[in-house]
Design a protein around this motif. Sequence first.
Motif, short mmCIF file in Angstrom:
data_model
loop_
_atom_site.label_atom_id
_atom_site.label_comp_id
_atom_site.label_asym_id
_atom_site.label_seq_id
_atom_site.Cartn_x
_atom_site.Cartn_y
_atom_site.Cartn_z
N LEU A 194 59.58 -53.41 61.24
CA LEU A 194 60.09 -54.68 61.76
C LEU A 194 59.38 -55.07 63.04
N ALA A 195 59.24 -54.12 63.97
CA ALA A 195 58.57 -54.41 65.24
C ALA A 195 57.11 -54.80 65.00
N GLY A 196 56.43 -54.07 64.10
CA GLY A 196 55.04 -54.41 63.80
C GLY A 196 54.90 -55.76 63.15
N MET A 197 55.86 -56.12 62.31
CA MET A 197 55.85 -57.42 61.65
C MET A 197 55.99 -58.54 62.67
N VAL A 198 56.91 -58.39 63.60
CA VAL A 198 57.14 -59.41 64.62
C VAL A 198 55.92 -59.52 65.54
N TRP A 199 55.39 -58.39 65.96
CA TRP A 199 54.21 -58.40 66.87
C TRP A 199 53.04 -59.13 66.21
N THR A 200 52.77 -58.80 64.95
CA THR A 200 51.66 -59.44 64.23
C THR A 200 51.91 -60.93 64.04
N ALA A 201 53.15 -61.30 63.73
CA ALA A 201 53.48 -62.71 63.58
C ALA A 201 53.24 -63.47 64.87
N ALA B 180 47.71 -59.46 71.61
CA ALA B 180 48.35 -58.98 72.83
C ALA B 180 48.17 -57.47 72.95
N ARG B 181 48.22 -56.99 74.20
CA ARG B 181 48.12 -55.55 74.47
C ARG B 181 49.49 -55.00 74.84
N LEU B 182 49.72 -53.76 74.48
CA LEU B 182 50.97 -53.10 74.85
C LEU B 182 50.79 -52.48 76.23
N ARG B 183 51.53 -53.00 77.22
CA ARG B 183 51.42 -52.52 78.59
C ARG B 183 52.38 -51.35 78.83
N ILE C 183 55.05 -50.59 81.04
CA ILE C 183 56.51 -50.75 81.11
C ILE C 183 57.09 -51.13 79.75
N PRO C 184 56.49 -52.10 79.03
CA PRO C 184 56.99 -52.37 77.68
C PRO C 184 56.93 -51.15 76.77
N ALA C 185 55.87 -50.35 76.88
CA ALA C 185 55.75 -49.15 76.05
C ALA C 185 56.88 -48.17 76.35
N ILE C 186 57.20 -48.00 77.63
CA ILE C 186 58.29 -47.10 78.00
C ILE C 186 59.61 -47.60 77.43
N ALA C 187 59.85 -48.91 77.54
CA ALA C 187 61.09 -49.49 77.01
C ALA C 187 61.19 -49.27 75.50
N ILE C 188 60.06 -49.45 74.81
CA ILE C 188 60.06 -49.28 73.35
C ILE C 188 60.31 -47.83 72.97
N VAL C 189 59.68 -46.89 73.67
CA VAL C 189 59.88 -45.46 73.38
C VAL C 189 61.34 -45.08 73.60
N LEU C 190 61.92 -45.54 74.71
CA LEU C 190 63.33 -45.24 74.98
C LEU C 190 64.23 -45.83 73.90
N ALA D 184 59.37 -59.54 73.70
CA ALA D 184 59.20 -59.52 75.15
C ALA D 184 57.96 -58.71 75.53
N ALA D 185 57.77 -57.56 74.87
CA ALA D 185 56.57 -56.75 75.13
C ALA D 185 55.31 -57.54 74.78
N HIS D 186 55.38 -58.31 73.72
CA HIS D 186 54.24 -59.14 73.32
C HIS D 186 53.96 -60.20 74.38
N ALA D 187 55.02 -60.82 74.91
CA ALA D 187 54.84 -61.85 75.93
C ALA D 187 54.18 -61.26 77.17
N VAL D 188 54.60 -60.07 77.56
CA VAL D 188 53.98 -59.40 78.72
C VAL D 188 52.52 -59.06 78.40
N GLY D 189 52.27 -58.60 77.19
CA GLY D 189 50.92 -58.26 76.78
C GLY D 189 50.00 -59.46 76.70
N ARG D 190 50.53 -60.60 76.33
CA ARG D 190 49.72 -61.82 76.28
C ARG D 190 49.37 -62.27 77.69
#
Length: 345
Positions: A175-182, A197-200, A202-209, A336-342
């Motif tokens: 689901l996350a990959g689908m949304v990111w690609t979209a 977009a790049r995964l930065r 802080i977003p990566a930490i939030a996603i892992v948690l 949100a992670a995508h927005a930060v990465g963009r």
Amino acid sequence: MLQASSLPSTVRPRTLSTWLFVVAALIVAIVVIGGITRLTESGLSITSWKPLSGSIPPITDAQWQAEFANYRTIPQYEAFNQGMTLAGFKAIFFWEYLHRMLGRVIGLAFLVPLVWFAVRRRIPRGYLVRLVALFSLIALQGTFGWLMVRSGLSGRTEVAPGWLATHLLTALFTLAGMVWTALDLRALADNRLARPARLRLIPAIAIVLLFAQILFGALTAGLRAGYAFSSWPLMGDAIFPMATPFTDPLWRNLFDNPIVVQFVHRWLAFAVAFGVMMLAARARRAGAPRLGLALIGLVCAQIVLGIVTLLSGVEIAVAVAHQANAALLVIATAAAAHAVGRRAI
């Protein structure tokens, strides 16, 4: 960097983006149906995996009796459902059948358009591999689903918690990959020079948690750990029951001990909330304040729903809402992670 001239006029990034969002919505639906299937103990009602012929449900009385006879041979029936009527069996069969059929719909809703877009050269350069990877995840999800069911057909009265966790995590990762690609494709539709977009950090930490919390949520469900203590914030009369029995090696308690799993799931939620709120702040600075607010609202709702699920004794409607909200939180976190990465490009 892609140049404007390098994108053929036939590519349709916005159409592809809309298609992926539709498939993402179907994944949310199957996560919800999967939650109902689990909570109603319906997941073992179909004891075979027939990807094609299994699309046709029992129709005649003889076919229903044959399916019911198969169910009566497994340990779950012997332990919990002796004396179940055919009508009762049909009720649990419905949810598992619906769950499997929706899985088939998702596979076809992804594969058929993917082939058509590829043949018609509608896919931008660099995205075909990513789309094939997403389809592979969908196929893997179906395989994990069967392995999960098979784990409960002999020697157990329920599916193995590890397979349940794997099944859910794969669905939400897809689901996350689908949304990111979209979202990448939507950005490309708006600007043909846009890069993914790049995964930065802080977003990566939030996603892992968040995914760690979902793992412990799935283990809580698989171990029936939600029934261990129905009080909050204390577990009985303590933050952690001191009389809890432990097994060796100690690390296995994180995955096999219902009391430990429930404890971790309770309190990891607040670390997730902190990480998500940090991401929300960065999304706001990246020009996506609504996403930030949505994140905060969803993570707060998730904690409240988790507490109410415990206090209600795992009432089905509340528990399903908890799982559905988790899927929405995954979407919002990815966005949100995508927005930060963009913003960082």
